[in-house]
Design a protein around this motif. Structure first.
Motif, short mmCIF file in Angstrom:
data_model
loop_
_atom_site.label_atom_id
_atom_site.label_comp_id
_atom_site.label_asym_id
_atom_site.label_seq_id
_atom_site.Cartn_x
_atom_site.Cartn_y
_atom_site.Cartn_z
N ALA A 184 0.63 -1.26 -0.02
CA ALA A 184 -0.25 -0.06 -0.19
C ALA A 184 0.25 1.21 -0.39
CB ALA A 184 -1.27 -0.13 1.35
N PHE A 185 1.54 0.95 0.93
CA PHE A 185 3.00 1.98 1.08
C PHE A 185 3.77 2.77 -0.58
CE2 PHE A 185 3.81 1.85 5.65
CZ PHE A 185 2.39 2.50 5.55
N ARG A 186 3.91 1.41 -1.33
CA ARG A 186 4.57 1.89 -2.23
C ARG A 186 3.26 1.83 -3.81
NH1 ARG A 186 9.36 -1.00 -2.66
NH2 ARG A 186 10.41 -3.10 -1.07
N ASP A 187 2.22 1.75 -3.38
CA ASP A 187 1.39 1.97 -4.35
C ASP A 187 1.32 3.95 -4.60
OD1 ASP A 187 1.64 -0.46 -5.26
OD2 ASP A 187 -0.59 -1.25 -4.00
N HIS A 188 1.44 4.29 -3.01
CA HIS A 188 1.24 5.98 -3.23
C HIS A 188 2.50 6.51 -3.65
CE1 HIS A 188 1.36 9.57 -0.49
NE2 HIS A 188 -0.14 9.33 -1.35
N GLY A 189 3.21 5.75 -2.98
CA GLY A 189 4.98 6.21 -3.96
C GLY A 189 5.23 7.51 -2.85
N LYS A 190 4.51 8.37 -2.12
CA LYS A 190 4.95 9.35 -1.66
C LYS A 190 4.74 9.14 0.27
CE LYS A 190 4.92 12.82 -4.73
NZ LYS A 190 4.29 14.66 -5.65
N VAL A 191 5.04 8.29 0.52
CA VAL A 191 5.17 8.30 2.01
C VAL A 191 6.02 7.82 2.50
CG1 VAL A 191 4.09 6.62 3.93
CG2 VAL A 191 2.87 6.39 1.73
N HIS A 192 6.31 8.73 4.01
CA HIS A 192 7.62 8.55 4.45
C HIS A 192 7.70 7.98 6.24
CE1 HIS A 192 9.06 11.51 1.40
NE2 HIS A 192 7.91 11.60 1.34
N ALA A 193 8.33 7.24 5.63
CA ALA A 193 8.74 6.42 7.32
C ALA A 193 9.27 6.87 8.33
CB ALA A 193 8.89 4.70 7.70
N HIS A 194 9.02 6.84 9.97
CA HIS A 194 9.39 7.77 10.79
C HIS A 194 9.63 6.58 12.23
CE1 HIS A 194 9.48 11.19 8.81
NE2 HIS A 194 8.21 11.27 8.64
N ALA A 195 10.18 5.79 12.42
CA ALA A 195 10.44 5.02 13.21
C ALA A 195 10.86 5.65 14.62
CB ALA A 195 10.93 3.68 13.02
N PHE A 196 9.93 5.55 15.31
CA PHE A 196 10.71 5.64 17.21
C PHE A 196 10.18 4.50 18.64
CE2 PHE A 196 5.98 7.16 16.63
CZ PHE A 196 5.47 6.77 17.43
N GLY A 197 10.56 4.47 18.66
CA GLY A 197 10.40 3.89 20.93
C GLY A 197 11.04 1.78 20.03
#
Length: 376
Positions: free
Chosen positions: A54-67
């Motif tokens: 789903a994130f690949r299909d959108h193309g403009k998703v940025h992940a921010h990992a925490f914890g």
């Protein structure tokens, strides 16, 4: 950092956004950058792979990992255009696992079938691991074998180690992420069944929380007592030494008692403070203590003297009873003596049969009997 979507809890579980809802939110921001916060220990492979796509299909998703992020959560991130991680966070990749539940009694044929079933599951896990290792390799630029080795090791990585391995693109520092991480750690440590669930799935145990044996309101970080704790302790000692501060533990002295104390101390009145407590000097307190001790001794002596007449009365009665008994005995002996005198002039018996033999010794008189027992 403002997150448009936050992925937390068990991916594919009730406590995490469903893949369908994630797609719906992504559709609301077509052709726009979407920032997704990740703080999940993983979940189901199917849902993680679907979220990745789903994130690949959108193309403009940025992940921010925490914890703390682990397992399929890290795979879901790989579908994002960029991945960064908060500086004080943890990252983990590991081999897939499956639940095995079997408690049964089987013969050899049934065991053969079960072995086939377990072997298939084992081969499926190998396929999953091979696929995920390749996905990590595509992200990190390392070989699939290197990624598979790290998955097999399955240890937690710091933010810097995750960055060095190439799993994330950068490290960020943000106060909000630190607060969110602390909140998640508290929640996860509060629900032990979640920890067990992930351990059974092959994820290493969560780091233990800091010891709670020293409370913040009792001691500081070095174990020294805090000023607030010392104040509470001091007040507790005051309450113990002065129970009049505690409800229902204090009774006012009567005027008669105060007057008696004043008389003992040879003063006009006993001084009292505003709280109704008697105030005495050291000399007055010592004098009062001596007087009380003297009164106690007099009281004890008086009780002893009162008991003596009763004891003497008992002894007199006993003596009188003994004297009466002796007097009665003497009268009885005198009567016997009189009878003996009257019999002395009579002839002695002549029957000397075996049944009535002649006495070999003179019969004792009543006086002899008396003399024999008078000293007893």
């Amino acid at each position: 950092m403002q997150y448009d979507i936050i992925i937390t809890g068990t991916i594919g579980g009730w406590d995490c956004l469903s893949v369908g809802y994630v797609r719906y939110m992504l559709n609301q921001k077509k052709d726009k950058d979407v920032h997704v916060g990740f703080c999940s220990l993983g979940g189901y492979v199917k849902d993680g792979l679907e979220m990745n796509q789903a994130f690949r299909d959108h193309g403009k998703v940025h992940a921010h990992a925490f914890g703390m992020n682990a397992s399929i959560s890290t795979i879901a991130m790989l579908g994002c255009a960029t991945i960064d991680i908060a500086k004080d966070s943890l990252f983990l990749i590991h081999n897939c696992s499956t639940v095995i539940l079997k408690y049964d009694q089987q013969n050899k044929e049934q065991l053969d079938e079960y072995i086939k079933e377990i072997t298939k599951q084992r081969n499926d896990l190998n396929t999953f691991d091979d696929l995920l290792a390749q996905m990590y390799a595509d992200k990190t630029g390392k070989s699939k074998e290197d990624c598979a080795a790290q998955m097999k090791k399955g240890n937690w990585l710091t933010a810097q180690q995750a960055s060095d391995f190439g799993l994330v693109d950068g490290i960020r520092e943000e106060e909000k992420d630190d607060r969110a991480q602390d909140l998640l750690n508290k929640q996860m440590n509060a629900f032990h069944f979640d920890n067990k669930l992930y351990e059974e799935a092959g994820i290493p145990p969560l780091p233990k929380p800091q010891s709670q044996s020293v409370r913040a309101d009792v001691a500081d970080g070095d174990g020294n007592p805090t000023p607030r704790f010392l104040q509470k302790t001091l007040q507790g000692l005051k309450n113990l030494l002065h129970p009049n501060n505690v409800e229902n533990n204090h009774k006012q002295m009567s005027k008669t008692t105060l007057s008696a104390i004043a008389k003992i101390l040879a003063v006009d009145s006993v001084p009292m403070d505003g709280e109704g407590k008697v105030t005495l000097t050291a000399d007055q307190a010592e004098l009062l203590d001596r007087k009380i001790s003297s009164m106690k001794e007099t009281s004890v002596k008086g009780e002893s003297e009162e008991q003596k007449p009763a004891e003497n009365a008992v002894s007199a009665e006993e003596i009188k009873a003994v004297k009466d008994e002796i007097k009665a005995l003497k009268e009885s002996i005198a009567s016997k003596d009189e009878q003996i005198k009257n019999l002395q002039g009579s002839p002695a018996p002549t029957d000397e049969t075996k049944e009535n033999p002649k006495d070999e010794h003179p019969a004792p008189s009543a006086l002899d009997i008396y003399n024999a027992i008078k000293d007893i």
